[in-house]
Design an enzyme around this catalytic site. Structure first.
Site, PDB file in Angstrom:
ATOM      1  N   GLY A   9       0.805  -1.219   0.000  1.00 15.23           N
ATOM      2  CA  GLY A   9       0.000   0.000   0.000  1.00 15.23           C
ATOM      3  C   GLY A   9       0.832   1.259   0.000  1.00 15.23           C
ATOM      4  O   GLY A   9       0.555   2.203   0.741  1.00 15.23           O
ATOM      5  N   SER A  11       1.341   3.638  -2.365  1.00 17.56           N
ATOM      6  CA  SER A  11       1.102   4.662  -3.384  1.00 17.56           C
ATOM      7  C   SER A  11       0.506   5.949  -2.830  1.00 17.56           C
ATOM      8  O   SER A  11       0.461   6.966  -3.533  1.00 17.56           O
ATOM      9  CB  SER A  11       0.178   4.102  -4.479  1.00 17.56           C
ATOM     10  N   ARG A  12       0.033   5.940  -1.574  1.00 18.57           N
ATOM     11  CA  ARG A  12      -0.570   7.159  -1.025  1.00 18.57           C
ATOM     12  C   ARG A  12      -0.549   7.107   0.499  1.00 18.57           C
ATOM     13  O   ARG A  12      -0.256   6.071   1.094  1.00 18.57           O
ATOM     14  CB  ARG A  12      -2.013   7.327  -1.517  1.00 18.57           C
ATOM     15  N   ASN A  84       1.399  -2.463   5.562  1.00 18.72           N
ATOM     16  CA  ASN A  84       0.693  -1.195   5.694  1.00 18.72           C
ATOM     17  C   ASN A  84      -0.672  -1.177   5.001  1.00 18.72           C
ATOM     18  O   ASN A  84      -1.577  -0.471   5.435  1.00 18.72           O
ATOM     19  CB  ASN A  84       1.560  -0.069   5.122  1.00 18.72           C
ATOM     20  N   TYR A 150     -13.574  -2.953  11.686  1.00 19.37           N
ATOM     21  CA  TYR A 150     -12.228  -2.425  11.436  1.00 19.37           C
ATOM     22  C   TYR A 150     -11.344  -2.620  12.664  1.00 19.37           C
ATOM     23  O   TYR A 150     -10.186  -3.056  12.555  1.00 19.37           O
ATOM     24  CB  TYR A 150     -12.328  -0.943  11.077  1.00 19.37           C
ATOM     25  N   ALA A 151     -11.890  -2.335  13.850  1.00 21.60           N
ATOM     26  CA  ALA A 151     -11.134  -2.503  15.094  1.00 21.60           C
ATOM     27  C   ALA A 151     -10.706  -3.949  15.285  1.00 21.60           C
ATOM     28  O   ALA A 151      -9.591  -4.225  15.731  1.00 21.60           O
ATOM     29  CB  ALA A 151     -11.967  -2.034  16.284  1.00 21.60           C
ATOM     30  N   ALA A 152     -11.582  -4.873  14.924  1.00 22.14           N
ATOM     31  CA  ALA A 152     -11.259  -6.295  15.077  1.00 22.14           C
ATOM     32  C   ALA A 152     -10.070  -6.678  14.205  1.00 22.14           C
ATOM     33  O   ALA A 152      -9.195  -7.445  14.626  1.00 22.14           O
ATOM     34  CB  ALA A 152     -12.472  -7.145  14.723  1.00 22.14           C
TER      35      ALA A 152
END
Length: 242
Positions: A9, A11-12, A84, A150-152
């Protein structure tokens, strides 16, 4: 040849800042993302011998393995891995579509495991150890309304860090997590002005973080200073969780 670090990841956002910092520090970098982005083409022109990019979807095992194979073919076995790549999906869990939950888990957690597994097979073959750094989040430690899935995934990355550190420590490979707080990047773009103001007020340092606040910690853990640090989660959040 300079030491090789793989950055997923790149590229940004944070991944791009990490990639740039590594190149400035003299590392070779192999990175992947779903699209090339606006900045990487320029970096590829400046660093043609030390920077490699290939399109890859970390949520897809075949795509991930093709990227790892191409990297090793060009540079040899890697010294470091920065896990990342990740996505964020906001929504109350009771109504969040299962397809969104699956996508989060596949990209943020399963994808990171697949990358670490593929990279380790080469890293273990090289003398001198190595470094793995997983980019987790303070959301995995403290939670946030609307970010349960997301947290998991981020808490799972911290668990992966601790267990994998025990597995590979005897080969002098360190495994750590870096858990950023709220960063002023594209991933925080969904925050409303009110939410951003509330976060800033709750942060002792009085601002959102930036990618430039996190990249130096990555360099430290990759270098000699990080040689005896493993299985840890380093929180970089301006003090919001203290």
């Amino acid at each position: 040849m300079s030491r090789l670090v793989i950055v997923t990841g790149g590229s940004r956002g944070l991944g791009l800042a990490i990639t740039r910092s590594l190149l400035e520090a003299g590392y070779s970098v192999s990175t992947c993302s779903r699209s090339l982005g606006d900045t990487l083409p320029g970096l590829l022109e400046v660093h043609p011998d030390r920077l490699f990019w290939q399109q890859a979807d970390i949520g897809n095992a075949a795509s991930t393995q093709a990227f790892i194979d191409a990297t090793v073919q060009r540079f040899g076995a890697p010294w470091g891995l920065i896990n990342n790549a990740g996505i964020a999906r906001e929504g109350i869990l009771a109504t969040l579509p299962l397809v969104e939950v699956d996508h989060l888990i596949q990209t943020n957690l399963t994808g990171a495991i697949q990358v670490a597994r593929g990279v380790l097979r080469h890293m273990l073959s090289r003398p001198g150890g190595g470094r793995i750094i997983n980019i987790s989040s303070i959301i995995g430690q403290r939670g946030y309304t609307g970010l349960a899935a997301y947290a998991a995934t981020k808490a799972g990355l911290d668990g992966l860090t601790r267990a994998l550190a025990r597995e590979v420590g005897r080969r002098q490979i360190t495994v750590n997590s870096v858990a950023p707080g709220y960063l002023d990047t594209e991933m925080s773009g969904t925050l409303s002005a009110g939410q951003r103001d509330q976060i800033v007020r709750r942060t002792p340092l009085g601002r959102l973080g930036t990618a430039a606040d996190v990249a130096p910690a990555i360099l430290f853990l990759l270098g000699n200073g990080g040689a005896y640090i493993t299985g840890q989660t380093l929180t970089i959040d301006g003090g919001i969780t203290c």
